[in-house]
Design a protein around this motif. Structure first.
Motif, PDB file in Angstrom:
ATOM      1  N   GLN A  60       0.846  -1.179   0.000  1.00 32.92           N
ATOM      2  CA  GLN A  60       0.000   0.000   0.000  1.00 32.92           C
ATOM      3  C   GLN A  60       0.889   1.239   0.000  1.00 32.92           C
ATOM      4  O   GLN A  60       1.994   1.216   0.539  1.00 32.92           O
ATOM      5  CB  GLN A  60      -0.910   0.021   1.238  1.00 32.92           C
ATOM      6  CG  GLN A  60      -1.960  -1.072   1.270  1.00 32.92           C
ATOM      7  CD  GLN A  60      -3.134  -0.770   0.340  1.00 32.92           C
ATOM      8  OE1 GLN A  60      -3.202   0.290  -0.262  1.00 32.92           O
ATOM      9  NE2 GLN A  60      -4.048  -1.719   0.211  1.00 32.92           N
ATOM     10  N   PRO A  61       0.424   2.350  -0.610  1.00 31.43           N
ATOM     11  CA  PRO A  61       1.228   3.581  -0.598  1.00 31.43           C
ATOM     12  C   PRO A  61       1.497   4.054   0.829  1.00 31.43           C
ATOM     13  O   PRO A  61       0.575   4.151   1.641  1.00 31.43           O
ATOM     14  CB  PRO A  61       0.353   4.584  -1.355  1.00 31.43           C
ATOM     15  CG  PRO A  61      -0.588   3.750  -2.163  1.00 31.43           C
ATOM     16  CD  PRO A  61      -0.836   2.517  -1.359  1.00 31.43           C
ATOM     17  N   VAL A  62       2.764   4.310   1.134  1.00 32.95           N
ATOM     18  CA  VAL A  62       3.144   4.796   2.462  1.00 32.95           C
ATOM     19  C   VAL A  62       4.003   6.049   2.281  1.00 32.95           C
ATOM     20  O   VAL A  62       5.125   5.965   1.779  1.00 32.95           O
ATOM     21  CB  VAL A  62       3.939   3.740   3.255  1.00 32.95           C
ATOM     22  CG1 VAL A  62       4.273   4.266   4.647  1.00 32.95           C
ATOM     23  CG2 VAL A  62       3.171   2.434   3.349  1.00 32.95           C
ATOM     24  N   PRO A  63       3.524   7.225   2.658  1.00 36.20           N
ATOM     25  CA  PRO A  63       4.328   8.440   2.540  1.00 36.20           C
ATOM     26  C   PRO A  63       5.411   8.484   3.612  1.00 36.20           C
ATOM     27  O   PRO A  63       5.272   7.864   4.677  1.00 36.20           O
ATOM     28  CB  PRO A  63       3.295   9.560   2.751  1.00 36.20           C
ATOM     29  CG  PRO A  63       2.230   8.933   3.584  1.00 36.20           C
ATOM     30  CD  PRO A  63       2.173   7.487   3.181  1.00 36.20           C
ATOM     31  N   PRO A  64       6.500   9.209   3.366  1.00 37.32           N
ATOM     32  CA  PRO A  64       7.584   9.263   4.358  1.00 37.32           C
ATOM     33  C   PRO A  64       7.238  10.083   5.595  1.00 37.32           C
ATOM     34  O   PRO A  64       7.859   9.904   6.642  1.00 37.32           O
ATOM     35  CB  PRO A  64       8.735   9.895   3.583  1.00 37.32           C
ATOM     36  CG  PRO A  64       8.073  10.696   2.510  1.00 37.32           C
ATOM     37  CD  PRO A  64       6.839   9.930   2.130  1.00 37.32           C
ATOM     38  N   MET A  65       6.248  10.989   5.488  1.00 34.61           N
ATOM     39  CA  MET A  65       5.846  11.820   6.614  1.00 34.61           C
ATOM     40  C   MET A  65       4.391  11.527   6.952  1.00 34.61           C
ATOM     41  O   MET A  65       3.589  11.189   6.076  1.00 34.61           O
ATOM     42  CB  MET A  65       6.020  13.309   6.283  1.00 34.61           C
ATOM     43  CG  MET A  65       7.365  13.670   5.655  1.00 34.61           C
ATOM     44  SD  MET A  65       8.811  13.264   6.697  1.00 34.61           S
ATOM     45  CE  MET A  65       8.698  14.583   7.903  1.00 34.61           C
ATOM     46  N   ASP A  66       4.052  11.651   8.240  1.00 35.34           N
ATOM     47  CA  ASP A  66       2.668  11.394   8.638  1.00 35.34           C
ATOM     48  C   ASP A  66       1.812  12.646   8.468  1.00 35.34           C
ATOM     49  O   ASP A  66       2.284  13.680   7.962  1.00 35.34           O
ATOM     50  CB  ASP A  66       2.605  10.850  10.064  1.00 35.34           C
ATOM     51  CG  ASP A  66       3.108  11.858  11.113  1.00 35.34           C
ATOM     52  OD1 ASP A  66       3.178  13.068  10.816  1.00 35.34           O
ATOM     53  OD2 ASP A  66       3.418  11.423  12.238  1.00 35.34           O
ATOM     54  N   GLU A  67       0.567  12.597   8.913  1.00 33.39           N
ATOM     55  CA  GLU A  67      -0.355  13.709   8.710  1.00 33.39           C
ATOM     56  C   GLU A  67       0.035  14.949   9.498  1.00 33.39           C
ATOM     57  O   GLU A  67      -0.389  16.063   9.173  1.00 33.39           O
ATOM     58  CB  GLU A  67      -1.777  13.278   9.089  1.00 33.39           C
ATOM     59  CG  GLU A  67      -2.356  12.197   8.166  1.00 33.39           C
ATOM     60  CD  GLU A  67      -3.750  11.771   8.590  1.00 33.39           C
ATOM     61  OE1 GLU A  67      -4.203  12.213   9.684  1.00 33.39           O
ATOM     62  OE2 GLU A  67      -4.392  11.007   7.835  1.00 33.39           O
ATOM     63  N   GLN A  68       0.854  14.782  10.530  1.00 36.42           N
ATOM     64  CA  GLN A  68       1.323  15.924  11.318  1.00 36.42           C
ATOM     65  C   GLN A  68       2.644  16.483  10.798  1.00 36.42           C
ATOM     66  O   GLN A  68       3.214  17.392  11.397  1.00 36.42           O
ATOM     67  CB  GLN A  68       1.504  15.519  12.787  1.00 36.42           C
ATOM     68  CG  GLN A  68       0.198  15.338  13.564  1.00 36.42           C
ATOM     69  CD  GLN A  68      -0.550  14.073  13.166  1.00 36.42           C
ATOM     70  OE1 GLN A  68       0.073  13.004  13.037  1.00 36.42           O
ATOM     71  NE2 GLN A  68      -1.855  14.166  12.961  1.00 36.42           N
ATOM     72  N   GLY A  69       3.129  15.919   9.671  1.00 38.60           N
ATOM     73  CA  GLY A  69       4.387  16.390   9.108  1.00 38.60           C
ATOM     74  C   GLY A  69       5.612  15.836   9.799  1.00 38.60           C
ATOM     75  O   GLY A  69       6.719  16.321   9.574  1.00 38.60           O
ATOM     76  N   LYS A  70       5.428  14.803  10.620  1.00 37.42           N
ATOM     77  CA  LYS A  70       6.544  14.157  11.295  1.00 37.42           C
ATOM     78  C   LYS A  70       6.927  12.878  10.541  1.00 37.42           C
ATOM     79  O   LYS A  70       6.123  12.325   9.794  1.00 37.42           O
ATOM     80  CB  LYS A  70       6.162  13.818  12.734  1.00 37.42           C
ATOM     81  CG  LYS A  70       5.845  15.033  13.588  1.00 37.42           C
ATOM     82  CD  LYS A  70       5.451  14.610  14.994  1.00 37.42           C
ATOM     83  CE  LYS A  70       5.140  15.828  15.861  1.00 37.42           C
ATOM     84  NZ  LYS A  70       4.751  15.442  17.238  1.00 37.42           N
ATOM     85  N   PRO A  71       8.174  12.414  10.731  1.00 41.09           N
ATOM     86  CA  PRO A  71       8.585  11.183  10.040  1.00 41.09           C
ATOM     87  C   PRO A  71       7.647  10.017  10.352  1.00 41.09           C
ATOM     88  O   PRO A  71       7.342   9.753  11.526  1.00 41.09           O
ATOM     89  CB  PRO A  71       9.990  10.925  10.581  1.00 41.09           C
ATOM     90  CG  PRO A  71      10.491  12.276  10.974  1.00 41.09           C
ATOM     91  CD  PRO A  71       9.290  13.017  11.498  1.00 41.09           C
ATOM     92  N   GLN A  72       7.183   9.362   9.311  1.00 40.31           N
ATOM     93  CA  GLN A  72       6.335   8.173   9.475  1.00 40.31           C
ATOM     94  C   GLN A  72       7.155   7.071  10.135  1.00 40.31           C
ATOM     95  O   GLN A  72       8.247   6.725   9.673  1.00 40.31           O
ATOM     96  CB  GLN A  72       5.854   7.702   8.108  1.00 40.31           C
ATOM     97  CG  GLN A  72       4.962   6.493   8.109  1.00 40.31           C
ATOM     98  CD  GLN A  72       3.545   6.845   8.510  1.00 40.31           C
ATOM     99  OE1 GLN A  72       3.186   6.694   9.667  1.00 40.31           O
ATOM    100  NE2 GLN A  72       2.758   7.301   7.562  1.00 40.31           N
ATOM    101  N   THR A  73       6.659   6.520  11.226  1.00 44.08           N
ATOM    102  CA  THR A  73       7.370   5.432  11.897  1.00 44.08           C
ATOM    103  C   THR A  73       6.846   4.078  11.424  1.00 44.08           C
ATOM    104  O   THR A  73       5.752   3.983  10.853  1.00 44.08           O
ATOM    105  CB  THR A  73       7.214   5.523  13.426  1.00 44.08           C
ATOM    106  OG1 THR A  73       5.831   5.334  13.753  1.00 44.08           O
ATOM    107  CG2 THR A  73       7.705   6.859  13.946  1.00 44.08           C
ATOM    108  N   LEU A  74       7.629   3.049  11.696  1.00 49.12           N
ATOM    109  CA  LEU A  74       7.192   1.692  11.357  1.00 49.12           C
ATOM    110  C   LEU A  74       5.882   1.370  12.069  1.00 49.12           C
ATOM    111  O   LEU A  74       4.936   0.870  11.454  1.00 49.12           O
ATOM    112  CB  LEU A  74       8.277   0.686  11.744  1.00 49.12           C
ATOM    113  CG  LEU A  74       7.920  -0.794  11.586  1.00 49.12           C
ATOM    114  CD1 LEU A  74       7.632  -1.132  10.136  1.00 49.12           C
ATOM    115  CD2 LEU A  74       9.054  -1.671  12.123  1.00 49.12           C
ATOM    116  N   GLY A  75       5.823   1.669  13.369  1.00 52.51           N
ATOM    117  CA  GLY A  75       4.606   1.376  14.127  1.00 52.51           C
ATOM    118  C   GLY A  75       3.411   2.169  13.640  1.00 52.51           C
ATOM    119  O   GLY A  75       2.296   1.637  13.524  1.00 52.51           O
ATOM    120  N   GLY A  76       3.626   3.451  13.311  1.00 53.39           N
ATOM    121  CA  GLY A  76       2.533   4.278  12.807  1.00 53.39           C
ATOM    122  C   GLY A  76       1.985   3.754  11.502  1.00 53.39           C
ATOM    123  O   GLY A  76       0.761   3.706  11.294  1.00 53.39           O
TER     124      GLY A  76
END
Length: 280
Positions: free
Chosen positions: A207-223
């Motif tokens: 599935q598409p996974v962006p490098p940053m989350d919705e808050q603009g922080k680095p997307q973590t593995l757990g997130g």
């Protein structure tokens, strides 16, 4: 503190050179003599592919007069489960619960009875190479929205990437790979991630996974896992997760994992010790 886009060559090299001790035994259905032939032992690089071992395997068992089938009839299984040769060997080991198994990893070799409904036939080296290059193209498209950098590679450079896999040669691969795959986080559209499940019939999710989350922080593995697989990762008890045979922290930035722990096919393979959820 190093930036998210910086690369730790030592970590990446250690992930690359990882290997699995494997013992190949001949299926009892293929033994025609009173005594079983001696098994074949070898160290298999995690980023390599099982069919690349066939020349050595065939030479070993030929000494017992056992090679008579066509190469594309040969197949491998682990505890009765046919192994999908087009996945890197390290992924196969992790997804089949290899980390809980005694080493060496015990694989059974078959020369007949190919399970056509379960796996693809083993292809010749040129076909495996094409599969590998196509995987890199797909991963690159996810990263930057284009395959131009791969399509513009010279034939010699494409050959060098593949030779590096066959020879398990880190420097040969990354002398070309740095310009292709070390993309700054700001320029990265999506991360090339495949999630594998340790099911009786192993499957994977992409599935598409962006490098940053919705808050603009680095997307973590757990997130990322909580977003993609809430039925497995939204409770206090979560299944074990392996990346390159290791159990990473759920707080590790996914972009960092992609840059350091991806297989040579340019995908980060995340192996989850759970059955495939019914809600995906």
């Amino acid at each position: 503190m190093a930036s998210l886009s910086s690369t730790d060559e030592g970590v990446r090299r250690q992930a690359w050179i990882g290997a699995i001790p494997v013992v190949f035994s001949l299926s009892i259905n293929d033994i025609s003599s009173l005594e079983a032939p001696a098994p074949f032992y070898c160290m298999v690089p995690r980023g390599s592919y099982l069919p690349l071992l066939l020349p050595d395997i065939k030479q070993h068992f030929a000494s017992f007069g056992l090679i008579g089938s066509a190469e594309d009839d040969i197949w491998f299984d682990y505890e009765g489960i046919p192994l999908r040769w087009h996945l890197p060997t390290g992924v196969l080991f992790d997804v089949h619960g290899g980390n809980q198994s005694a080493l060496p990893w015990k694989i059974t070799l078959h020369f007949r009875g190919f399970p056509a409904g379960d796996i693809l036939k083993v292809q010749r080296v040129d076909a495996i190479r094409s599969h590998f290059i196509n995987s890199i193209k797909e991963a690159t498209y996810l990263r930057v929205g284009s395959t131009r950098s791969i399509m513009n590679l010279s034939k010699a450079d494409q050959t060098q990437l593949w030779d590096a896999v066959m020879r398990n040669h880190y420097d040969l691969y990354w002398s070309i790979g740095r310009a292709l795959f070390d993309i700054a986080v700001e320029s990265t559209k999506l991360l090339p991630v495949r999630i594998h499940f340790a099911s009786a019939n192993p499957t994977f999710l992409q599935q598409p996974v962006p490098p940053m989350d919705e808050q603009g922080k680095p997307q973590t593995l757990g997130g990322a896992l909580r977003n993609l697989l809430p039925s497995l990762f939204s409770s206090e008890t979560i299944p074990q997760v392996f990346v390159q045979g290791l159990t990473p922290s759920m707080d590790t930035p996914l972009y960092w994992l992609v840059g350091h722990m991806s297989s040579p096919d340019s995908f980060l393979h995340v192996c989850i010790m759970a059955e495939t959820p019914t809600d995906i």
